[in-house]
Design a protein around this motif. Sequence first.
Motif, short mmCIF file in Angstrom:
data_model
loop_
_atom_site.label_atom_id
_atom_site.label_comp_id
_atom_site.label_asym_id
_atom_site.label_seq_id
_atom_site.Cartn_x
_atom_site.Cartn_y
_atom_site.Cartn_z
N LEU A 1 -8.77 6.98 -3.45
CA LEU A 1 -8.02 7.15 -4.93
C LEU A 1 -8.57 6.81 -5.95
O LEU A 1 -8.38 7.45 -7.23
N ALA A 2 -9.26 5.74 -5.79
CA ALA A 2 -9.95 4.93 -7.05
C ALA A 2 -10.94 5.77 -7.53
O ALA A 2 -11.35 5.89 -8.67
N ILE B 1 1.86 1.71 -3.69
CA ILE B 1 0.93 2.21 -4.30
C ILE B 1 0.72 3.61 -4.13
O ILE B 1 0.48 4.47 -4.99
N ALA B 2 0.51 3.96 -2.81
CA ALA B 2 0.17 5.43 -2.48
C ALA B 2 1.37 6.37 -3.16
O ALA B 2 1.00 7.49 -3.68
N TYR C 1 0.92 -1.18 -0.02
CA TYR C 1 -0.09 -0.09 -0.06
C TYR C 1 0.78 1.44 -0.05
O TYR C 1 0.55 2.20 -0.50
N HIS D 1 -8.80 4.31 2.07
CA HIS D 1 -7.95 5.44 1.15
C HIS D 1 -7.80 4.88 -0.30
O HIS D 1 -7.78 5.63 -1.12
N LEU D 2 -7.38 3.67 -0.37
CA LEU D 2 -7.37 3.11 -1.74
C LEU D 2 -8.85 3.50 -2.32
O LEU D 2 -8.64 3.68 -3.88
N VAL E 1 0.92 6.82 -7.02
CA VAL E 1 -0.31 7.53 -7.24
C VAL E 1 -0.09 9.21 -6.80
O VAL E 1 -0.23 10.16 -7.81
N ALA F 1 -3.42 11.56 -1.80
CA ALA F 1 -2.20 10.47 -2.04
C ALA F 1 -1.17 10.84 -1.61
O ALA F 1 -0.41 10.06 -0.99
N VAL G 1 -6.61 1.44 5.11
CA VAL G 1 -5.99 1.05 3.82
C VAL G 1 -7.11 0.93 2.67
O VAL G 1 -7.11 1.61 1.68
#
Length: 266
Positions: A137-138, A68-69, A65, A133-134, A72, A86, A130
């Motif tokens: 962002l999506a 990924i963050a 994670y 927040h993902l 982004v 992000a 997590v």
Amino acid sequence: MADQHSSAPPGQRPPWYARTATSAGRPAVLAATLVMSMPGEYHVAKIAGWSDPWAYGMPFALSAYAGIAAVVAATRPKGARGRTSAQLGAGFAIVLALAAQVVAHLVQTGHMNGNQAWLIAVTSMVPPAVLAHLLHLAATPTPVVTPSTSVVTPVVERADASVVERVEPPVEPRPAVIPPPLPDEPPAIEQPPTPAPIRYRDARCTAIRPLYNDGARPGTAAMRDALLAAGHGRVGDSTIRGTIRAEVEEHEPHLAALPPAIGRTA
């Protein structure tokens, strides 16, 4: 891509081993760091009460994670929606991943007691935080860059010259435009100047002057009646003729030549 990060002089490619280390080394380092982080994060999940195989999901909820963050946050353009979120999420994920490694090794080496309520509570909140927040962002749209539609005109250069030659079509001279002659305008008629208003020394003259407008010289009786009507009271005949009428005809001498009025004169 590898040439951009090398220190080779312009126009020269770095050696093959440098390019190999740059292109293949980064995935290898990424895989190695993920593998090294997994035992500590797995141990933290076990401390919080997760059993196998669910405890193996903690490395993905922390290290993966964080990566990924970070990606982004780096790929969102400046000012785009979700970029600040992000960046904050990437920083928070890195702090969690670092804290998980530190706590796991302190507990494993006996420097810290893992059976603590605050540690279990914080670790238990990691997966839902997590996930939230993902999904955020999506759901945040990424701005689409519209390709430019402008047409670039190529410039042709001669091979045997260093100066770019631009061939322009000859410009034909345009005939001079002669404006048509203006029509003859009649001369402007000069307006006679407006005479200045007459200022009498005796204000009673203003009551007498309108009697001349009929084209005749008023008599004494007509002037006496005009003075009475104007509120000046009864005025003597000698004053009417010798003072008031004399001043009126002094300012306008042509009035004295008018014929006498027909009617009352006394």
